[in-house]
Structure formats: C-alpha cells, structure tokens
Write a protein that holds these residues in place. Structure first.
Motif, PDB file in Angstrom:
ATOM      1  N   ILE A 109      28.212 -25.421  16.791  1.00  0.00           N
ATOM      2  CA  ILE A 109      26.951 -25.188  16.005  1.00  0.00           C
ATOM      3  C   ILE A 109      27.301 -24.044  14.902  1.00  0.00           C
ATOM      4  N   ASP A 110      27.926 -23.163  15.354  1.00  0.00           N
ATOM      5  CA  ASP A 110      28.595 -22.078  14.575  1.00  0.00           C
ATOM      6  C   ASP A 110      29.979 -21.648  14.959  1.00  0.00           C
ATOM      7  N   SER A 111      30.943 -22.044  14.602  1.00  0.00           N
ATOM      8  CA  SER A 111      32.483 -21.752  15.264  1.00  0.00           C
ATOM      9  C   SER A 111      32.648 -20.362  15.180  1.00  0.00           C
ATOM     10  N   SER A 112      32.007 -19.416  14.507  1.00  0.00           N
ATOM     11  CA  SER A 112      32.458 -18.039  14.163  1.00  0.00           C
ATOM     12  C   SER A 112      31.844 -17.572  15.354  1.00  0.00           C
ATOM     13  N   ALA A 113      30.812 -17.952  16.027  1.00  0.00           N
ATOM     14  CA  ALA A 113      30.234 -17.442  17.329  1.00  0.00           C
ATOM     15  C   ALA A 113      31.178 -17.778  18.684  1.00  0.00           C
ATOM     16  N   LEU A 114      32.037 -18.582  18.318  1.00  0.00           N
ATOM     17  CA  LEU A 114      32.564 -19.253  19.664  1.00  0.00           C
ATOM     18  C   LEU A 114      33.992 -18.628  19.889  1.00  0.00           C
ATOM     19  N   PRO A 127      43.006 -26.133  27.797  1.00  0.00           N
ATOM     20  CA  PRO A 127      43.111 -26.591  26.229  1.00  0.00           C
ATOM     21  C   PRO A 127      41.738 -26.876  25.709  1.00  0.00           C
ATOM     22  N   ILE A 128      41.473 -26.719  24.415  1.00  0.00           N
ATOM     23  CA  ILE A 128      40.343 -26.979  23.686  1.00  0.00           C
ATOM     24  C   ILE A 128      40.657 -28.236  22.573  1.00  0.00           C
ATOM     25  N   ILE A 129      39.859 -29.070  22.648  1.00  0.00           N
ATOM     26  CA  ILE A 129      39.735 -29.856  21.253  1.00  0.00           C
ATOM     27  C   ILE A 129      38.602 -29.862  20.490  1.00  0.00           C
ATOM     28  N   ALA A 130      38.605 -29.648  19.182  1.00  0.00           N
ATOM     29  CA  ALA A 130      37.562 -29.636  18.375  1.00  0.00           C
ATOM     30  C   ALA A 130      37.089 -30.822  18.009  1.00  0.00           C
ATOM     31  N   TYR A 131      35.707 -31.241  18.092  1.00  0.00           N
ATOM     32  CA  TYR A 131      35.341 -32.491  17.984  1.00  0.00           C
ATOM     33  C   TYR A 131      34.228 -32.671  16.551  1.00  0.00           C
ATOM     34  N   ASP A 132      34.766 -33.049  15.573  1.00  0.00           N
ATOM     35  CA  ASP A 132      33.901 -33.523  14.299  1.00  0.00           C
ATOM     36  C   ASP A 132      33.527 -32.393  13.676  1.00  0.00           C
ATOM     37  N   ARG A 133      33.757 -31.020  14.163  1.00  0.00           N
ATOM     38  CA  ARG A 133      33.529 -29.777  13.492  1.00  0.00           C
ATOM     39  C   ARG A 133      34.893 -28.798  13.856  1.00  0.00           C
ATOM     40  N   LEU A 134      35.341 -28.402  12.672  1.00  0.00           N
ATOM     41  CA  LEU A 134      36.654 -27.623  13.194  1.00  0.00           C
ATOM     42  C   LEU A 134      36.448 -26.041  13.604  1.00  0.00           C
ATOM     43  N   LEU A 135      37.078 -25.812  14.477  1.00  0.00           N
ATOM     44  CA  LEU A 135      36.816 -24.666  14.894  1.00  0.00           C
ATOM     45  C   LEU A 135      37.557 -23.403  14.348  1.00  0.00           C
ATOM     46  N   MET A 136      37.122 -22.626  13.778  1.00  0.00           N
ATOM     47  CA  MET A 136      37.475 -21.437  12.878  1.00  0.00           C
ATOM     48  C   MET A 136      38.127 -20.338  13.594  1.00  0.00           C
ATOM     49  N   ASP A 186      28.000 -23.058   7.716  1.00  0.00           N
ATOM     50  CA  ASP A 186      28.602 -22.582   8.896  1.00  0.00           C
ATOM     51  C   ASP A 186      29.247 -23.750   9.583  1.00  0.00           C
ATOM     52  N   ASP A 187      29.442 -24.720   8.908  1.00  0.00           N
ATOM     53  CA  ASP A 187      30.261 -26.035   9.286  1.00  0.00           C
ATOM     54  C   ASP A 187      31.295 -26.268   8.304  1.00  0.00           C
ATOM     55  N   ASN A 188      32.376 -26.046   8.531  1.00  0.00           N
ATOM     56  CA  ASN A 188      33.518 -26.275   7.659  1.00  0.00           C
ATOM     57  C   ASN A 188      33.612 -27.643   7.071  1.00  0.00           C
ATOM     58  N   ASN A 189      33.198 -28.783   7.730  1.00  0.00           N
ATOM     59  CA  ASN A 189      33.194 -30.063   7.250  1.00  0.00           C
ATOM     60  C   ASN A 189      32.427 -30.355   6.096  1.00  0.00           C
TER      61      ASN A 189
END
Length: 374
Positions: A109-114, A127-136, A186-189
């Motif tokens: 939702i907001d990768s900065s909070a994660l 391991p983590i895979i980002a799905y359709d929204r890049l984790l920043m 807040d979505d890099n996409n």
C-alpha cells in the motif's frame, strides 16, 4: 527333543515374520511419502501473500490466481488483504513472519511504511518478492514481478495520439482539451506510468495541440492518493465547474479504470451525453465493468493486464528462491528502489478498446460473453 526343535523353528518363523512386517511398514511409509511428494511437486513450504485491497477487482484476481497456482505446487498459502490500511498490512506481514512463512510476496500500500518489517523478514532469512508495486528503500527484496509500468503510460499516450490524430491536428492548427488523473504518489509505478504518458504527450502540450485548461499537468498536481475513485470524481467535477463552462473537455487521461468510473459520473452530472460531446476516457486494468463501459461507449480504452500471467511469473520466482534456482528475469536496470536495483520480470501491457476486446479478453479466456452481457 522334537518339541524343543519345534519351538526353536516357531521362534525363527516369528522373527522372520516380524522383520518382514517392519520392512513392509517402512516400504508403505516410503511409498506414501513419495506419493505425497508426487502430489505436491513444489515440495514443502509456506508462502505469505500480502495484497493491498479487495476494493479493486484486479487485486482480488491477483490474490486468487497466486493462491491457486502456489497451492497446485504444494505450498501452503496465507493470503491477506489490508483494505488500503497501511498499519494493517504491517501487522499482517509481522504475523506472517511470526507464523514461519518461507517466502513473502508483497503488493504494498505504502512501501515506505514496510521498511522495518522487511528488515525483520531479512533477519529471519525470509526472501521477499515485490508484486506489481516496487518495494522502495530496502535491500530485503529479492525480485520484482510487474507489468512494464512505463510501457502502460506509453500505451495510453500512443492511444490518445492515434485516436485524436494529434499530428494531423497540429498541422491543421486544431486543438483538444485534456485533463490528467494519475496514480498514487506512494506507488512508484504511478510515476513510471506518468513518465511514459508524458513522453508521448508533452510535445503536444508544449505546442498547444493539447490544452489543459486547469494547468495541472505535473505528477504532483495530478496524482491521486491511494488510487481513490472518489477523489478522481471530485477532481473531475471541480475541473468541469471551474474550467469548462465555455469549452468542452475532450480527453480524460486516467491511469486507472476506477478513475474512469469517477470521471464518467462527473461527466454525467455535468450533462455530457454519449454520441454528442462524450470525451475520450482511458483506463488501466481492463476490469469487467471497464470492458462493459468500453462496449457501451462510456470508456474508450483500458490497459489489459493478464493477472494470470503475472501471478504465474511471481509463482515461478517463489519456487526458484525456495529451491535455490534462478528465476526468469528480463530487466536488471530499470527498477532502482533507492537501495538496490531490483531484478524484475516485466509483462507486456495491451491496449483494449471496442475494436479488439473480443479477440483479447473473450477469445483469450479472461472474460466470457455471458459475463460481459450481464
């Protein structure tokens, strides 16, 4: 003497029988284990899938497709939706880590909070895979599965350029009005999409072929937090009231089907009518309602993103990281998240309109004629 020999023979027979029984039990257990592994080719593992919301049809489809494909490989799946509540998503991921998942798939939702919870996962060896929204801003992410987000914007821009014949309009001194409804800041996409769109349309804004009466053309001025349909509708209503009392709006360049729905409501409220002054309206995701609106004429086009394919690519990434192999990657340069360049697989977006929806979404098995006619 004979009785003694008979007793000894009986003991031997019992011992042999016992050994044979144990051997048979072990064989049975081994066979059962092999059969179980045959039924679950992906082996043993638990995957946490964190999705942003169920308010959009596409995320429901994404989660369902991923769960189905992972379970077919034998993985246990913990699928959670956070309903666009950032803290809820943080808690869900923390619980997944605590429950012992072997891999995380996150559509943020907001990768900065994660960032902190991603660090927890990294420290736990998950391991983590980002799905359709890049984790920043994290080095905890291993891979990224997405559509070509800049390509989505480029496809929307090219569609507007071709349908409105902007080069011809420029030569004839003709102009069209346009307003922009871009994705969440807040979505890099969303920024990738905006950049792709403006790469195509900015020259026409600069030379006056496209006119934005509101003057709101920057990403900062056109982005809509959390991809809110309600905000898109309110923005469109404000534009129509404030800038289009004497001139009609020709193009709603929106980055989401939900935005297109909001613009439709605003336009109807302002008295626009199909077949008379209805503008060109773009969208993204080719939701069922969007395709119905395309058929009826209320929406001009949408970007079709086959979530079955995206889920498949992500599932293969999960399988690869858990089995220690390399997944299929086709981009190692574009997605810099501020910490690392994240290896990605980019699926190709396709523009869908009234002319090709039948071939792409119906013949492609995404929707049935029955669904579209209901």
């Amino acid at each position: 003497m004979n009785r003694r020999i008979s007793g000894m023979l009986l003991g031997v027979l019992l011992a042999v029988s016992s050994i044979a029984g144990c051997s048979s039990s072990q064989t049975d257990a081994t066979t059962a284990k092999e059969e179980a592994n045959t039924e679950k080719p992906g082996g043993v593992g638990k995957v946490g899938v964190a999705m942003p919301t169920q308010s959009s049809e596409r995320w429901i489809n994404d989660g369902a497709n991923m769960k189905k494909q992972l379970e077919a490989l034998g993985y246990e799946v913990d699928l959670q939706y956070a309903e666009d509540d950032v803290q809820m998503q943080v808690s869900q991921i923390e619980n997944m880590i605590a429950s012992g998942v072997n891999c995380l798939v996150i559509a943020s939702i907001d990768s900065s909070a994660l960032v902190n919870v991603e660090e927890q996962a990294k420290n736990a060896g998950i391991p983590i895979i980002a799905y359709d929204r890049l984790l920043m801003d994290t080095d905890a992410v291993s891979y990224y599965a997405t559509f070509d987000n800049k390509g989505v914007g480029t496809a929307i821009g090219e569609y507007i350029k071709e349908k409105k014949q902007l080069d011809q309009a420029k030569a004839e001194g003709k102009s069209y009005t346009i307003e922009f409804f871009m994705g969440s800041p807040d979505d890099n996409n969303a920024l990738f999409l905006y950049n792709g769109l403006m790469e195509v349309l900015k020259p026409y804004l600069d030379d006056g072929t496209l006119v934005c009466e509101s003057g709101r053309t920057s990403f900062e001025d056109t982005c809509i937090l959390r991809w809110s349909q309600e905000t898109a509708q309110q923005n469109c209503e404000n534009y129509l009231t404030g800038f289009y009392s004497d001139r009609k709006l020709d193009i709603c360049a929106t980055a989401l089907d939900g935005f297109a729905y909001g613009c439709k409501s605003a336009l109807e409220g302002a008295g626009y009518k199909l077949g008379e002054d209805w503008p060109l309206i773009t969208g993204q995701d080719a939701e069922l309602m969007a395709v119905k609106n395309i058929i009826s004429g209320y929406q001009t086009m949408s970007i079709y993103k086959d979530t079955r394919l995206l889920a498949e690519k992500c599932v293969k990434m999960v399988q690869a990281v858990l089995e220690g192999t390399e997944p299929e990657i086709n981009d190692t340069e574009q997605y810099n998240n501020g910490k690392i360049i994240v290896p990605a697989y980019l699926c190709t977006p396709v523009a869908v309109d009234k002319d090709n929806y039948q071939k792409i979404v119906v013949e492609g098995g995404y929707y049935t004629e029955e669904q579209l006619s209901q």
